[in-house]
Design an enzyme around this catalytic site. Structure first.
Site, mmCIF file in Angstrom:
data_model
loop_
_atom_site.group_PDB
_atom_site.id
_atom_site.type_symbol
_atom_site.label_atom_id
_atom_site.label_comp_id
_atom_site.label_asym_id
_atom_site.label_seq_id
_atom_site.Cartn_x
_atom_site.Cartn_y
_atom_site.Cartn_z
ATOM 1 N N LYS A 148 5.646 -4.060 -4.806
ATOM 2 C CA LYS A 148 7.101 -3.871 -4.825
ATOM 3 C C LYS A 148 7.726 -4.080 -3.441
ATOM 4 O O LYS A 148 8.734 -4.756 -3.307
ATOM 5 C CB LYS A 148 7.401 -2.467 -5.343
ATOM 6 C CG LYS A 148 8.879 -2.177 -5.482
ATOM 7 C CD LYS A 148 9.348 -2.434 -6.878
ATOM 8 C CE LYS A 148 10.834 -2.300 -7.026
ATOM 9 N NZ LYS A 148 11.359 -3.283 -7.987
ATOM 10 N N LYS A 151 11.566 -14.413 -12.696
ATOM 11 C CA LYS A 151 11.154 -13.314 -13.576
ATOM 12 C C LYS A 151 10.043 -13.777 -14.514
ATOM 13 O O LYS A 151 9.054 -13.068 -14.712
ATOM 14 C CB LYS A 151 12.335 -12.786 -14.424
ATOM 15 C CG LYS A 151 13.369 -11.958 -13.690
ATOM 16 C CD LYS A 151 12.923 -10.570 -13.300
ATOM 17 C CE LYS A 151 12.330 -10.531 -11.917
ATOM 18 N NZ LYS A 151 13.179 -10.492 -10.760
ATOM 19 N N GLU A 191 6.754 -14.268 -12.516
ATOM 20 C CA GLU A 191 6.049 -13.127 -11.924
ATOM 21 C C GLU A 191 5.489 -12.172 -12.948
ATOM 22 O O GLU A 191 4.474 -11.535 -12.684
ATOM 23 C CB GLU A 191 6.873 -12.416 -10.843
ATOM 24 C CG GLU A 191 8.100 -11.704 -11.285
ATOM 25 C CD GLU A 191 8.842 -11.070 -10.104
ATOM 26 O OE1 GLU A 191 8.260 -10.823 -9.044
ATOM 27 O OE2 GLU A 191 10.043 -10.800 -10.271
ATOM 28 N N GLU A 203 16.627 -16.997 -10.559
ATOM 29 C CA GLU A 203 16.157 -15.640 -10.850
ATOM 30 C C GLU A 203 15.436 -15.597 -12.205
ATOM 31 O O GLU A 203 14.400 -14.935 -12.340
ATOM 32 C CB GLU A 203 17.351 -14.664 -10.819
ATOM 33 C CG GLU A 203 17.041 -13.228 -11.182
ATOM 34 C CD GLU A 203 16.016 -12.560 -10.271
ATOM 35 O OE1 GLU A 203 15.644 -13.132 -9.237
ATOM 36 O OE2 GLU A 203 15.566 -11.456 -10.637
ATOM 37 N N ASN A 257 -1.055 2.077 5.835
ATOM 38 C CA ASN A 257 -0.214 1.026 5.267
ATOM 39 C C ASN A 257 0.267 0.176 6.434
ATOM 40 O O ASN A 257 0.853 0.709 7.379
ATOM 41 C CB ASN A 257 0.977 1.674 4.538
ATOM 42 C CG ASN A 257 2.000 0.653 4.067
ATOM 43 O OD1 ASN A 257 1.666 -0.500 3.814
ATOM 44 N ND2 ASN A 257 3.240 1.081 3.953
ATOM 45 N N GLY A 258 0.018 -1.145 6.385
ATOM 46 C CA GLY A 258 0.455 -2.007 7.481
ATOM 47 C C GLY A 258 -0.656 -2.960 7.883
ATOM 48 O O GLY A 258 -1.627 -3.149 7.143
ATOM 49 N N HIS A 262 17.740 -36.069 -10.246
ATOM 50 C CA HIS A 262 17.151 -36.551 -8.987
ATOM 51 C C HIS A 262 15.648 -36.281 -8.917
ATOM 52 O O HIS A 262 15.068 -36.312 -7.842
ATOM 53 C CB HIS A 262 17.853 -35.896 -7.796
ATOM 54 C CG HIS A 262 19.304 -36.235 -7.727
ATOM 55 N ND1 HIS A 262 19.760 -37.483 -7.370
ATOM 56 C CD2 HIS A 262 20.405 -35.494 -8.026
ATOM 57 C CE1 HIS A 262 21.080 -37.502 -7.423
ATOM 58 N NE2 HIS A 262 21.498 -36.309 -7.820
ATOM 59 N N CYS A 308 0.834 -1.186 0.000
ATOM 60 C CA CYS A 308 0.000 0.000 0.000
ATOM 61 C C CYS A 308 0.878 1.250 0.000
ATOM 62 O O CYS A 308 1.980 1.236 0.542
ATOM 63 C CB CYS A 308 -0.943 0.103 1.197
ATOM 64 S SG CYS A 308 -2.051 -1.291 1.349
ATOM 65 N N ARG A 365 3.429 -0.085 -5.215
ATOM 66 C CA ARG A 365 3.315 -0.669 -3.885
ATOM 67 C C ARG A 365 2.026 -1.482 -3.707
ATOM 68 O O ARG A 365 1.883 -2.223 -2.739
ATOM 69 C CB ARG A 365 3.347 0.436 -2.822
ATOM 70 C CG ARG A 365 4.628 1.225 -2.816
ATOM 71 C CD ARG A 365 4.560 2.326 -1.785
ATOM 72 N NE ARG A 365 4.525 1.793 -0.439
ATOM 73 C CZ ARG A 365 5.593 1.527 0.289
ATOM 74 N NH1 ARG A 365 6.792 1.773 -0.191
ATOM 75 N NH2 ARG A 365 5.481 1.049 1.499
ATOM 76 N N TRP A 377 -2.888 -2.673 -1.614
ATOM 77 C CA TRP A 377 -2.597 -4.095 -1.858
ATOM 78 C C TRP A 377 -3.303 -4.825 -0.729
ATOM 79 O O TRP A 377 -2.923 -4.715 0.434
ATOM 80 C CB TRP A 377 -1.094 -4.329 -1.813
ATOM 81 C CG TRP A 377 -0.681 -5.715 -2.166
ATOM 82 C CD1 TRP A 377 -0.466 -6.202 -3.424
ATOM 83 C CD2 TRP A 377 -0.419 -6.802 -1.272
ATOM 84 N NE1 TRP A 377 -0.092 -7.523 -3.356
ATOM 85 C CE2 TRP A 377 -0.048 -7.921 -2.046
ATOM 86 C CE3 TRP A 377 -0.466 -6.947 0.112
ATOM 87 C CZ2 TRP A 377 0.267 -9.153 -1.506
ATOM 88 C CZ3 TRP A 377 -0.143 -8.178 0.670
ATOM 89 C CH2 TRP A 377 0.216 -9.266 -0.138
HETATM 90 O O1 M6R Z 1 12.901 -4.886 -1.306
HETATM 91 P P1 M6R Z 1 13.441 -6.297 -1.210
HETATM 92 O O2 M6R Z 1 14.672 -6.481 -2.027
HETATM 93 O O3 M6R Z 1 13.625 -6.747 0.191
HETATM 94 O O4 M6R Z 1 12.305 -7.210 -1.854
HETATM 95 C C1 M6R Z 1 12.425 -8.594 -1.819
HETATM 96 C C2 M6R Z 1 11.398 -9.249 -2.709
HETATM 97 O O5 M6R Z 1 10.111 -8.908 -2.315
HETATM 98 C C3 M6R Z 1 11.586 -8.871 -4.181
HETATM 99 O O6 M6R Z 1 12.873 -9.149 -4.631
HETATM 100 C C4 M6R Z 1 10.575 -9.644 -5.048
HETATM 101 O O7 M6R Z 1 10.905 -11.001 -5.082
HETATM 102 C C5 M6R Z 1 10.485 -9.064 -6.450
HETATM 103 N N1 M6R Z 1 9.130 -9.176 -6.919
HETATM 104 C C6 M6R Z 1 11.343 -9.749 -7.429
HETATM 105 O O8 M6R Z 1 11.173 -9.310 -8.726
#
Ligand code: M6R
Length: 609
Positions: free
Chosen positions: A604, A486, A489, A482, A100-101, A505, A2, A27, A74
């Site tokens: 984010k 990507k 997501e 990674e 937010n929280g 395995h 948020c 956010r 969010w």
């Molecule tokens: O702000 P941070 O680096 O702590 O965030 C960690 C994860 O939430 C962040 O890397 C998330 O996995 C992203 N969506 C990756 O693209």
């Protein structure tokens, strides 16, 4: 999660609230709203959907005023809907609040408030806060906030207004970030500096258990207990244009192409070829800490965790030290022990990820020192750490992390070199060629990015593929993880990252013509083994794409398509191998017409546990 925003000025601030919410949309983006003080009344507009839906709504139902608050959501408690969208109001409609929280004791508070006669109109935890404000309001919003926060358990960044005090916003923090912007004849409050850069570069940061009262003529801060607090004003160096798309279709594309400069910025003034030395003086880490450290623990989530794994391999090879990389959420759940000689690194782009903060707090008393590796040097993580390693990536707006991942790898490469230097596990003669190679990395990255059109062609040809296996070994195992993250997501395609050696395995059972394997095969210490993996996939009818060196005839023979990268030292190949994977995911998502910068269900900064 948020985003909250507030502006107090002597002009109509609705365009500023909307602009701020657009900047904060990364956010959270399932619903949004604003509340504006207008002629002694609170005017509220809310929608389910994105900020552009709120803007559409305001075109047919406009509102204006000099003071107001806004929110982009969010969802945590209560599904995305107009009713659950913030700002929330009390029973009388004279108080409005954004949050937010998470309020952990909201259920007990709700039952009590209901019994007292308050009427609840949402499924959110937030609504209890505004009803508590109603109970405590006695002519001073600031005092009502002070009494309200004393009853709350959990994490909150809030901003609220009262129609009886139409010139002011009161904000409070206990957990999620709150930034104050000091404009000329106007004041701002926000979850993030990116929403303030259009107006001012003069900012201060509310600490936990502090309250701010904002009017057009200035900001006054106190603790929850009522003691005045003098807040230093910092002048930001980020420019407003850094958060524009600059001609790219999406922020993610712009951020992918900025990566060579991120590495250049990270290396700047931290390397000396002449002396063969690495300088991390800006991080405030005493070299003695390196010398004393018997073990290193890296703590992170998501993409930052993958950067941590790359850091582990670098530190093991260069610094000859035992290294563990821990998911923050798991570490805090465990009975984790370490001796006092352990150096802990928290890795977080935002510096606000709730699990990472909690895990670092859980281990800090046992650690030799805690270092924050972050892109937000004023974040909570940075403030709580003993040293701060800035990843110098600039603002990242795309929800999928790209340039901040590369910035983290650059920072960790320098960290590993500095650690090795202090421990004397490598001397200047051995460091010098590594420095030279690191300095060549940005140019090599540009060579890979210049071939983006080929990667787009392949991504489009593979649009119908529904399952991917990303394979890598050793320092490219984290890049396989990674790459899979990507693709998942942003293109919502099933993808798994695996260590090449683990394929036989279990995952090999999945291989058929419907599964594409994306193999990372730079010529390094595990090269032949990776070629073996590719053969095993082919023998079972699977399709293979590979990332390999430009002149690698063997890889070309075995893979259906090769994404070529320049030759590079094996320790730094992740800077190059990750690029085709980011571009592949980006072009796949863009070709499907998906919302690349704001993928569904994500946010984010994950400031909830
Ligand atoms: O702000 P941070 O680096 O702590 O965030 C960690 C994860 O939430 C962040 O890397 C998330 O996995 C992203 N969506 C990756 O693209």
């Amino acid at each position: 999660m948020c985003g909250i925003i507030g502006c107090a000025a002597s002009r109509d601030i609705v365009p500023d609230l909307l602009e701020g919410l657009r900047r904060l949309e990364y956010r959270g983006y399932d619903s949004a709203g604003i509340a504006v003080l207008n002629g002694g009344r609170i005017e509220r507009r809310r929608v389910k959907g994105k900020i552009r839906d709120l803007e559409d709504h305001l075109r047919s139902s406009s509102v204006a005023g000099p003071c107001g608050i806004g929110h982009t959501r969010w969802a945590t408690h209560g599904r995305p809907s107009e009713d659950n969208a913030h700002p929330h109001t009390d029973c009388t409609g004279t108080l409005a609040l954004v949050h937010n929280g998470i309020i952990e004791n909201y259920w007990a508070l709700k039952e009590r408030l209901r019994a007292e006669g308050h009427v609840f109109r949402t499924e959110t935890d937030t609504e209890v806060i505004v009803h508590l404000l109603e109970n405590h309001y006695n002519g001073s919003l600031e005092e009502a906030v002070r009494r309200t926060v004393a009853e709350l358990e959990g994490s909150f960044a809030v901003a609220c207004v009262s129609h009886r005090e139409p010139d002011r916003i009161v904000a409070a923090r206990n957990g999620p970030p709150v930034v104050i912007g000091h404009g000329s004849g106007e004041s701002f409050v926000s979850s993030d500096i990116t929403a303030l850069l259009q107006h001012t570069r003069r900012v201060s940061y509310l600490a936990d258990r502090e309250i701010a009262v904002l009017t057009s003529s200035g900001v006054r801060c106190t603790t929850f207990a009522g003691e005045p607090v003098e807040k230093p004003v910092e002048v930001l160096t980020w420019e407003a244009e850094m958060i524009e798309k600059k001609g790219f279709a999406h922020f993610m594309a712009k951020e992918i192409f900025e990566q060579p400069d991120v590495v250049r910025d990270s290396l700047k003034s931290r390397l000396s070829l002449e002396s063969g030395r690495v300088f991390l003086g800006d991080a405030g880490i005493d070299p003695k800490i390196f010398r004393d450290s018997k073990r290193v623990v890296l703590v992170a989530c998501g993409t930052s965790y993958h950067a941590g794994l790359v850091g582990k391999y670098l530190l093991e090879t260069l610094g000859r030290v035992p290294v563990d990389v821990e998911y923050a959420s798991e570490l805090r759940a465990r009975d984790f022990t370490m001796d006092r000689g352990t150096l802990v690194l928290g890795i977080s782009q935002s510096g606000e990820t709730a699990d990472t903060l909690a895990a670092l707090r859980a281990v800090r008393d046992q650690a030799r020192a805690v270092v924050a590796v972050t892109n937000s040097v004023n974040s909570t993580m940075a403030r709580e750490a003993d040293g701060v390693l800035n990843t110098h990536s600039g603002p990242e707006i795309g929800v999928a992390a790209t340039k901040t991942f590369v910035g983290q790898m650059a920072a960790l490469s320098l960290f590993a070199l500095a650690f090795a230097q202090a421990k004397k596990t490598i001397g200047p003669e051995a460091v010098r060629p590594l420095i030279e190679e690191l300095q060549r990395v940005p140019h090599k990255m540009e060579t890979v990015l210049a071939r983006a059109a080929d990667i787009e062609r392949v991504a489009r040809n593979f649009l119908s593929c529904e399952h991917y296996l990303f394979l890598g070994r050793w320092i490219n195992f984290p890049i396989a993880l990674e790459g899979a993250l990507k693709l998942k997501e942003i293109s919502y395609t099933h993808a798994e990252g695996y260590a090449g050696g683990e394929m036989k395995h279990g995952p090999i059972a999945l291989i058929d013509e419907g599964m594409t394997t994306l193999a990372l095969v730079p010529r390094d210490r595990v090269y032949e083994k990776m070629l073996g993996n590719i053969s095993e996939v082919q023998a079972r009818g699977g399709r293979v794409l590979a990332v390999a060196f430009e002149n690698d005839a063997k890889a070309r023979n075995v893979a259906e398509e090769v994404f070529p990268i320049p030759e590079v030292h094996q320790l730094f190949s992740p800077f190059l191998t990750v690029l085709p994977l980011q571009l592949f995911a980006y072009y796949a998502a863009a070709a499907k017409g998906l919302d690349v910068d704001q993928p569904r269900n994500l946010a984010k900064s994950v400031t909830v546990e």
